[in-house]
Design an enzyme around this catalytic site. Sequence first.
Site, PDB file in Angstrom:
ATOM      1  N   ASP A 126     -60.056  17.085 -64.704  1.00 39.44           N
ATOM      2  CA  ASP A 126     -60.645  17.444 -63.657  1.00 39.44           C
ATOM      3  C   ASP A 126     -60.199  18.807 -63.380  1.00 39.44           C
ATOM      4  OD1 ASP A 126     -63.038  17.750 -61.796  1.00 39.44           O
ATOM      5  OD2 ASP A 126     -61.768  17.683 -60.423  1.00 39.44           O
ATOM      6  N   CYS A 188     -85.809  15.294 -62.142  1.00 40.81           N
ATOM      7  CA  CYS A 188     -83.939  15.182 -60.789  1.00 40.81           C
ATOM      8  C   CYS A 188     -84.191  16.996 -60.387  1.00 40.81           C
ATOM      9  CB  CYS A 188     -82.561  15.880 -61.631  1.00 40.81           C
ATOM     10  SG  CYS A 188     -83.096  17.045 -63.561  1.00 40.81           S
ATOM     11  N   CYS A 192     -84.671  17.055 -56.641  1.00 40.01           N
ATOM     12  CA  CYS A 192     -83.382  18.111 -55.735  1.00 40.01           C
ATOM     13  C   CYS A 192     -83.794  19.137 -54.562  1.00 40.01           C
ATOM     14  CB  CYS A 192     -82.661  19.435 -56.419  1.00 40.01           C
ATOM     15  SG  CYS A 192     -81.374  21.098 -55.767  1.00 40.01           S
ATOM     16  N   CYS A 239     -80.140  13.683 -57.813  1.00 38.96           N
ATOM     17  CA  CYS A 239     -80.243  14.363 -59.124  1.00 38.96           C
ATOM     18  C   CYS A 239     -79.943  12.824 -60.141  1.00 38.96           C
ATOM     19  CB  CYS A 239     -80.143  15.176 -60.062  1.00 38.96           C
ATOM     20  SG  CYS A 239     -78.307  16.153 -59.307  1.00 38.96           S
TER      21      CYS A 239
HETATM   22  C1  B12 Z   1     -67.029  23.267 -60.727  1.00 39.48           C
HETATM   23  C2  B12 Z   1     -67.956  21.381 -60.692  1.00 39.48           C
HETATM   24  C3  B12 Z   1     -68.333  21.646 -60.213  1.00 39.48           C
HETATM   25  C4  B12 Z   1     -69.443  22.687 -59.761  1.00 39.48           C
HETATM   26  C5  B12 Z   1     -70.109  22.620 -60.431  1.00 39.48           C
HETATM   27  C6  B12 Z   1     -71.117  21.768 -60.904  1.00 39.48           C
HETATM   28  C7  B12 Z   1     -71.576  22.063 -62.856  1.00 39.48           C
HETATM   29  N1  B12 Z   1     -72.588  21.100 -63.332  1.00 39.48           N
HETATM   30  O1  B12 Z   1     -71.220  23.287 -62.845  1.00 39.48           O
HETATM   31  C8  B12 Z   1     -69.430  21.327 -58.447  1.00 39.48           C
HETATM   32  C9  B12 Z   1     -69.155  21.412 -56.668  1.00 39.48           C
HETATM   33  C10 B12 Z   1     -71.413  21.575 -57.708  1.00 39.48           C
HETATM   34  C11 B12 Z   1     -69.841  20.319 -58.646  1.00 39.48           C
HETATM   35  C12 B12 Z   1     -70.623  18.377 -58.173  1.00 39.48           C
HETATM   36  C13 B12 Z   1     -70.361  17.913 -59.102  1.00 39.48           C
HETATM   37  N2  B12 Z   1     -69.563  17.549 -59.767  1.00 39.48           N
HETATM   38 CO1  B12 Z   1     -68.428  18.825 -60.617  1.00 39.48          CO
HETATM   39  N3  B12 Z   1     -67.934  19.658 -61.971  1.00 39.48           N
HETATM   40  C14 B12 Z   1     -66.928  21.130 -61.850  1.00 39.48           C
HETATM   41  C15 B12 Z   1     -66.032  21.039 -63.092  1.00 39.48           C
HETATM   42  C16 B12 Z   1     -64.672  21.399 -62.058  1.00 39.48           C
HETATM   43  C17 B12 Z   1     -66.107  22.462 -63.803  1.00 39.48           C
HETATM   44  C18 B12 Z   1     -67.631  22.814 -64.374  1.00 39.48           C
HETATM   45  C19 B12 Z   1     -67.827  23.684 -65.072  1.00 39.48           C
HETATM   46  O2  B12 Z   1     -67.363  24.391 -65.853  1.00 39.48           O
HETATM   47  N4  B12 Z   1     -69.177  24.333 -64.751  1.00 39.48           N
HETATM   48  C20 B12 Z   1     -69.162  25.546 -65.217  1.00 39.48           C
HETATM   49  C21 B12 Z   1     -70.521  25.222 -66.344  1.00 39.48           C
HETATM   50  C22 B12 Z   1     -70.712  26.810 -67.066  1.00 39.48           C
HETATM   51  O3  B12 Z   1     -70.092  25.205 -67.058  1.00 39.48           O
HETATM   52  P1  B12 Z   1     -71.283  22.741 -67.697  1.00 39.48           P
HETATM   53  O4  B12 Z   1     -71.309  22.911 -66.741  1.00 39.48           O
HETATM   54  O5  B12 Z   1     -69.951  22.611 -68.690  1.00 39.48           O
HETATM   55  O6  B12 Z   1     -72.523  23.184 -67.981  1.00 39.48           O
HETATM   56  C23 B12 Z   1     -73.158  23.817 -68.963  1.00 39.48           C
HETATM   57  C24 B12 Z   1     -72.349  23.969 -70.413  1.00 39.48           C
HETATM   58  O7  B12 Z   1     -71.549  22.061 -70.495  1.00 39.48           O
HETATM   59  C25 B12 Z   1     -73.419  24.137 -71.331  1.00 39.48           C
HETATM   60  N5  B12 Z   1     -73.311  22.635 -72.699  1.00 39.48           N
HETATM   61  C26 B12 Z   1     -73.620  21.364 -72.418  1.00 39.48           C
HETATM   62  N6  B12 Z   1     -73.692  21.596 -73.672  1.00 39.48           N
HETATM   63  C27 B12 Z   1     -73.094  21.474 -74.616  1.00 39.48           C
HETATM   64  C28 B12 Z   1     -72.387  21.825 -75.615  1.00 39.48           C
HETATM   65  C29 B12 Z   1     -72.160  22.271 -76.536  1.00 39.48           C
HETATM   66  C30 B12 Z   1     -71.069  22.272 -77.302  1.00 39.48           C
HETATM   67  C31 B12 Z   1     -71.599  23.481 -75.508  1.00 39.48           C
HETATM   68  C32 B12 Z   1     -70.757  24.875 -76.091  1.00 39.48           C
HETATM   69  C33 B12 Z   1     -72.201  23.972 -74.485  1.00 39.48           C
HETATM   70  C34 B12 Z   1     -72.845  22.871 -73.458  1.00 39.48           C
HETATM   71  O8  B12 Z   1     -74.804  23.868 -70.646  1.00 39.48           O
HETATM   72  C35 B12 Z   1     -74.774  23.236 -69.422  1.00 39.48           C
HETATM   73  C36 B12 Z   1     -74.666  24.578 -68.478  1.00 39.48           C
HETATM   74  O9  B12 Z   1     -75.307  25.852 -68.854  1.00 39.48           O
HETATM   75  C37 B12 Z   1     -65.691  19.897 -63.819  1.00 39.48           C
HETATM   76  C38 B12 Z   1     -64.161  19.483 -64.115  1.00 39.48           C
HETATM   77  C39 B12 Z   1     -64.305  19.375 -65.388  1.00 39.48           C
HETATM   78  N7  B12 Z   1     -62.631  20.629 -65.559  1.00 39.48           N
HETATM   79  O10 B12 Z   1     -65.248  20.779 -66.636  1.00 39.48           O
HETATM   80  C40 B12 Z   1     -66.688  19.084 -62.619  1.00 39.48           C
HETATM   81  C41 B12 Z   1     -67.054  17.716 -63.088  1.00 39.48           C
HETATM   82  C42 B12 Z   1     -68.415  18.384 -64.111  1.00 39.48           C
HETATM   83  N8  B12 Z   1     -68.287  17.518 -61.889  1.00 39.48           N
HETATM   84  C43 B12 Z   1     -68.373  16.009 -61.680  1.00 39.48           C
HETATM   85  C44 B12 Z   1     -68.995  15.639 -60.721  1.00 39.48           C
HETATM   86  C45 B12 Z   1     -68.877  13.619 -60.992  1.00 39.48           C
HETATM   87  C46 B12 Z   1     -69.820  16.416 -60.199  1.00 39.48           C
HETATM   88  C47 B12 Z   1     -70.769  15.789 -59.305  1.00 39.48           C
HETATM   89  C48 B12 Z   1     -71.997  14.191 -59.234  1.00 39.48           C
HETATM   90  C49 B12 Z   1     -69.875  14.560 -57.244  1.00 39.48           C
HETATM   91  C50 B12 Z   1     -71.123  14.270 -56.615  1.00 39.48           C
HETATM   92  N9  B12 Z   1     -72.366  13.459 -56.470  1.00 39.48           N
HETATM   93  O11 B12 Z   1     -71.291  14.887 -56.092  1.00 39.48           O
HETATM   94  C51 B12 Z   1     -71.338  16.778 -59.047  1.00 39.48           C
HETATM   95  C52 B12 Z   1     -72.675  16.753 -59.601  1.00 39.48           C
HETATM   96  C53 B12 Z   1     -73.445  18.594 -59.626  1.00 39.48           C
HETATM   97  C54 B12 Z   1     -74.586  18.131 -60.670  1.00 39.48           C
HETATM   98  N10 B12 Z   1     -76.464  18.084 -60.693  1.00 39.48           N
HETATM   99  O12 B12 Z   1     -73.888  18.850 -61.433  1.00 39.48           O
HETATM  100  C55 B12 Z   1     -67.747  15.397 -63.259  1.00 39.48           C
HETATM  101  C56 B12 Z   1     -69.211  14.958 -64.133  1.00 39.48           C
HETATM  102  C57 B12 Z   1     -69.261  13.557 -64.494  1.00 39.48           C
HETATM  103  C58 B12 Z   1     -70.605  13.902 -65.680  1.00 39.48           C
HETATM  104  N11 B12 Z   1     -70.979  12.518 -65.922  1.00 39.48           N
HETATM  105  O13 B12 Z   1     -70.936  14.710 -65.536  1.00 39.48           O
HETATM  106  C59 B12 Z   1     -66.911  16.101 -63.583  1.00 39.48           C
HETATM  107  C60 B12 Z   1     -67.183  16.616 -65.381  1.00 39.48           C
HETATM  108  C61 B12 Z   1     -65.569  15.746 -62.790  1.00 39.48           C
HETATM  109  C62 B12 Z   1     -64.560  14.775 -64.189  1.00 39.48           C
HETATM  110  N12 B12 Z   1     -63.119  15.102 -64.521  1.00 39.48           N
HETATM  111  O14 B12 Z   1     -65.268  13.524 -64.403  1.00 39.48           O
HETATM  112  N13 B12 Z   1     -68.778  20.317 -59.884  1.00 39.48           N
HETATM  113  S1  SF4 Z   2     -81.291  14.211 -66.273  1.00 45.33           S
HETATM  114 FE1  SF4 Z   2     -82.874  12.499 -65.995  1.00 45.33          FE
HETATM  115  S2  SF4 Z   2     -83.955  12.973 -64.446  1.00 45.33           S
HETATM  116 FE2  SF4 Z   2     -83.095  14.444 -64.957  1.00 45.33          FE
HETATM  117  S3  SF4 Z   2     -84.404  15.100 -66.709  1.00 45.33           S
HETATM  118 FE3  SF4 Z   2     -82.857  14.150 -68.101  1.00 45.33          FE
HETATM  119  S4  SF4 Z   2     -83.763  12.178 -67.857  1.00 45.33           S
HETATM  120 FE4  SF4 Z   2     -85.160  13.212 -66.383  1.00 45.33          FE
HETATM  121  S1  SF4 Z   3     -76.188  17.716 -56.842  1.00 45.26           S
HETATM  122 FE1  SF4 Z   3     -77.603  17.028 -54.920  1.00 45.26          FE
HETATM  123  S2  SF4 Z   3     -77.748  19.516 -54.035  1.00 45.26           S
HETATM  124 FE2  SF4 Z   3     -76.731  19.060 -55.589  1.00 45.26          FE
HETATM  125  S3  SF4 Z   3     -77.988  19.568 -57.973  1.00 45.26           S
HETATM  126 FE3  SF4 Z   3     -77.567  17.702 -57.706  1.00 45.26          FE
HETATM  127  S4  SF4 Z   3     -79.741  17.223 -56.500  1.00 45.26           S
HETATM  128 FE4  SF4 Z   3     -79.780  19.523 -55.782  1.00 45.26          FE
END
Ligand code: B12
Ligand code: SF4
Ligand code: SF4
Length: 339
Positions: A126, A188, A192, A239
């Site tokens: 993480d 989702c 949200c 979500c």
């Molecule tokens: C910053 C962060 C947050 C932020 C931003 C969320 C986000 N989605 O970016 C906040 C604070 C909002 C957050 C919330 C949560 N988080 Co968080 N967070 C992180 C963190 C530290 C970095 C994520 C990141 O790099 N974001 C930047 C964006 C640009 O990148 P990304 O998330 O990877 O998404 C993009 C790419 O994946 C790309 N993509 C998709 N598929 C592919 C494939 C390829 C090949 C490529 C190149 C790119 C690509 O498209 C996506 C969208 O642009 C990670 C840990 C880590 N070190 O990775 C945990 C992490 C993502 N979080 C986690 C969790 C559990 C949560 C929450 C569920 C917690 C909660 N219950 O409240 C929520 C979920 C919110 C949500 N709907 O996403 C888990 C996710 C587990 C899972 N099954 O997804 C992680 C991985 C931590 C862990 N070690 O397990 N989080």
């Molecule tokens: S993540 Fe789950 S709720 Fe959201 S579009 Fe995909 S299947 Fe539907």
């Molecule tokens: S974690 Fe809650 S507020 Fe964040 S994207 Fe999902 S539904 Fe929306």
Amino acid sequence: MTPLPTAHLRQLSEKVGFDLVGFARAEPIPPETLFDWLESGCAADMDWMGSRAAERLDVSKLLPGARTVIAFATNYYRDEPRAEDSPIARYARSRDYHSTLRDKLKAYRKLFSAAYPGVRHYGSVDSGPLMEKVWAARAGLGYVGKNGCFITEPFGSWVLLSALILDAEVDVYAGGPASDRCGHCRKCIMSCPTGALLGQGRVDARACLSYQTIENRDAEVPESFRMEMDNIVFGCDICQDVCPLNRGPVFTPNERFSPRAVAELGVMELAALTPEQYEQLIPGTPLARARYDGLRRNAVYALGAMKQAEARSLLETLSQDPSEQVRHAAKWALLHLDA
Ligand code: B12
Ligand code: SF4
Ligand code: SF4
């Protein structure tokens, strides 16, 4: 050097109790996704997301000569009816998952080093500058859904991720992300409450209640978002709860994910938490990140959002609290009770 056998590396993973493991080539990540997200302000004030962007996009900056990333997923879903109505997100109801996953990773690295003493490795859970969802996708463990969460076939999105970088090759690499199972579904996005899901798995942290209740400890939560904090005090699972791919979760037997006493508290009890109760219940859980005042501030907002009339006298007391953010939140909640 002969490529390392993935069959054996999988056995080691099973031994230490990871639920899923996969292997990806340690190739640089195309920068667009991360840079677009950062430039459009979606990272809110999480400056640490941008400050080590170069490492996030290229793991050879973390481990020179990196060739492989092993991605691990761990199911954390517990069947715990007593905690079912908890205003705390599921991942945060138990002991801090960082320590649980770090222990697993440490055990894995120990077994790995004993078997392959010449190979160097770098582990991350993480907080490391690593895009864990991208690596899990490349390693074939699933894909990123429209809810921004990483979705696996066996466990849905109820998994936590970690990764290990190696400076050696393995014999078989995954072919990339699993196929997208979202199809035309948009549940989702429609559910949200704050419109934080922008499509294609992109999350605007500024609007996400998870960010607002966990990371935004200093500034106030914008009013329009506070009003959506119905039974939400720390993190948000909406979500994920609505996602059809999360129907029929698999219960983990791992005791380290069993809810702690704090998961039995309701919003009112969390708002009324004393420093002594805080010390007894919170350290060692993810809730510690919000700190004492941040956690109470969130709970007070939630009381306002829920218009809990029976909270009036507690809110009146909290409107004189030594913490400015709790005082402000309580005054807002009192006004909202009457609105
Ligand atoms: C910053 C962060 C947050 C932020 C931003 C969320 C986000 N989605 O970016 C906040 C604070 C909002 C957050 C919330 C949560 N988080 Co968080 N967070 C992180 C963190 C530290 C970095 C994520 C990141 O790099 N974001 C930047 C964006 C640009 O990148 P990304 O998330 O990877 O998404 C993009 C790419 O994946 C790309 N993509 C998709 N598929 C592919 C494939 C390829 C090949 C490529 C190149 C790119 C690509 O498209 C996506 C969208 O642009 C990670 C840990 C880590 N070190 O990775 C945990 C992490 C993502 N979080 C986690 C969790 C559990 C949560 C929450 C569920 C917690 C909660 N219950 O409240 C929520 C979920 C919110 C949500 N709907 O996403 C888990 C996710 C587990 C899972 N099954 O997804 C992680 C991985 C931590 C862990 N070690 O397990 N989080
Ligand atoms: S993540 Fe789950 S709720 Fe959201 S579009 Fe995909 S299947 Fe539907
Ligand atoms: S974690 Fe809650 S507020 Fe964040 S994207 Fe999902 S539904 Fe929306």
